[in-house]
Design a protein around this motif. Structure first.
Motif: not given
Length: 301
Positions: A10-26
């Motif tokens: 689950e962590l690999r799937d979450r971190v490798r997508t562009w959504r994770s840094p995008f959500i953290m930035t927002i």
């Protein structure tokens, strides 16, 4: 080191997508922007002296409340689709036939969702650090706020995970989990207000304020408000009322009354214990719901 396979995947799937840094930035920009707007409106006309201390307290409280509300929006949506989504993708049966126990699956799924929200909380820590410049907040206050936020995250994630195991459709699980979250945040306050209004007349005859209803201890916002520094009250019922009890002493034929103050536990301490209880119950029910033997008996085979 033993790593839960479900957690690692689950962590690999979450971190490798562009959504994770995008959500953290927002998330960081939203929190910083809201705090900046609060600072601007507070200092629009004047600033200086003791107002700086007051500004630091209000900014800290405002950021803490906003972050807890954002957690209330994120946690149910991130966990309510974990198990039901696997069922809709028809991958849940493959996960059950592995050598992982139901407890390992539930813990891995829960930790994967919690770890992401914990990362959001850690990312927002530098924004909170700006409040130390005003000198009104110490490290203890910050740690209490982080503790209440983490406990709320685990509780809401456990509720969302239970709904995901209970309901087969993802949309149903999400709706029910958000309704339960709404009850914890707003429903408990409404219920407490109704209960207190019904008891107000009885306590007014005794010239005392009505006691705080116990249901407010379930509210994360009230727990957060009780963990804030003294002098800041942004949420109703966050400050416990110190009540007095009369002790009668009989000495011969004379009677004297001694008044002893009774101070209850802070709301955040009771809330942490209730959060732990809710989380354990939800996780236990989730493990019971996903047991393979129970699933087979339910299908009649």
């Amino acid at each position: 080191m033993i790593v839960n396979p479900v957690l690692a995947k689950e962590l690999r799937d979450r971190v490798r997508t562009w959504r994770s840094p995008f959500i953290m930035t927002i998330y960081s920009l939203a929190l910083a922007g809201i705090g900046g707007l609060n600072y601007y409106f507070q200092t629009m006309y004047s600033f200086g002296g003791t107002q700086a201390l007051r500004l630091g307290l209000m900014t800290f409280a405002f950021l803490a409340v906003v972050q807890l509300i954002l957690i209330g929006f994120l946690a149910p949506g991130m966990t309510a689709s974990i198990i039901s989504g696997e069922r809709e993708r028809q991958t849940w049966a493959l996960l059950l036939v592995t050598r992982l126990s139901p407890l390992s699956i539930v813990v891995g799924k829960l930790l994967s969702a919690i770890s992401y929200i914990v990362l959001l909380i850690l990312v927002s820590t530098p924004i909170y650090s700006t409040v130390f410049l005003f000198g009104a907040v110490d490290m203890r206050n910050l740690l209490l706020i982080v503790l209440v936020s983490l406990a709320t995250t685990v509780t809401l994630a456990s509720i969302g995970l239970f709904c995901s195991a209970l309901f087969k459709r993802t949309i149903t699980a999400i709706i029910i989990s958000y309704l339960l979250t709404f009850f914890l945040f707003a429903g408990t306050l409404i219920s407490a207000g109704v209960i207190q209004s019904l008891d107000r007349e009885k306590w007014s005859r005794l010239n005392q304020a009505p006691p705080t209803p116990f249901i407010v201890n379930f509210n994360p916002l009230v727990a957060l408000g009780s963990a804030l520094p003294e002098g800041v009250e942004v949420v109703p019922f966050s400050r416990t009322v110190v009540r007095s009890t009369a002790v009668l002493t009989i000495n011969g034929q004379t009677m004297s009354t001694q008044v002893k103050p009774v101070e209850p536990r802070p709301v955040w301490q009771v809330n942490l214990m209730l959060d732990a209880l809710i989380s354990l119950v939800c996780l236990g029910l989730t493990v019971w719901l996903i047991r393979p033997l129970r699933a087979g008996n339910k299908k009649g085979g």
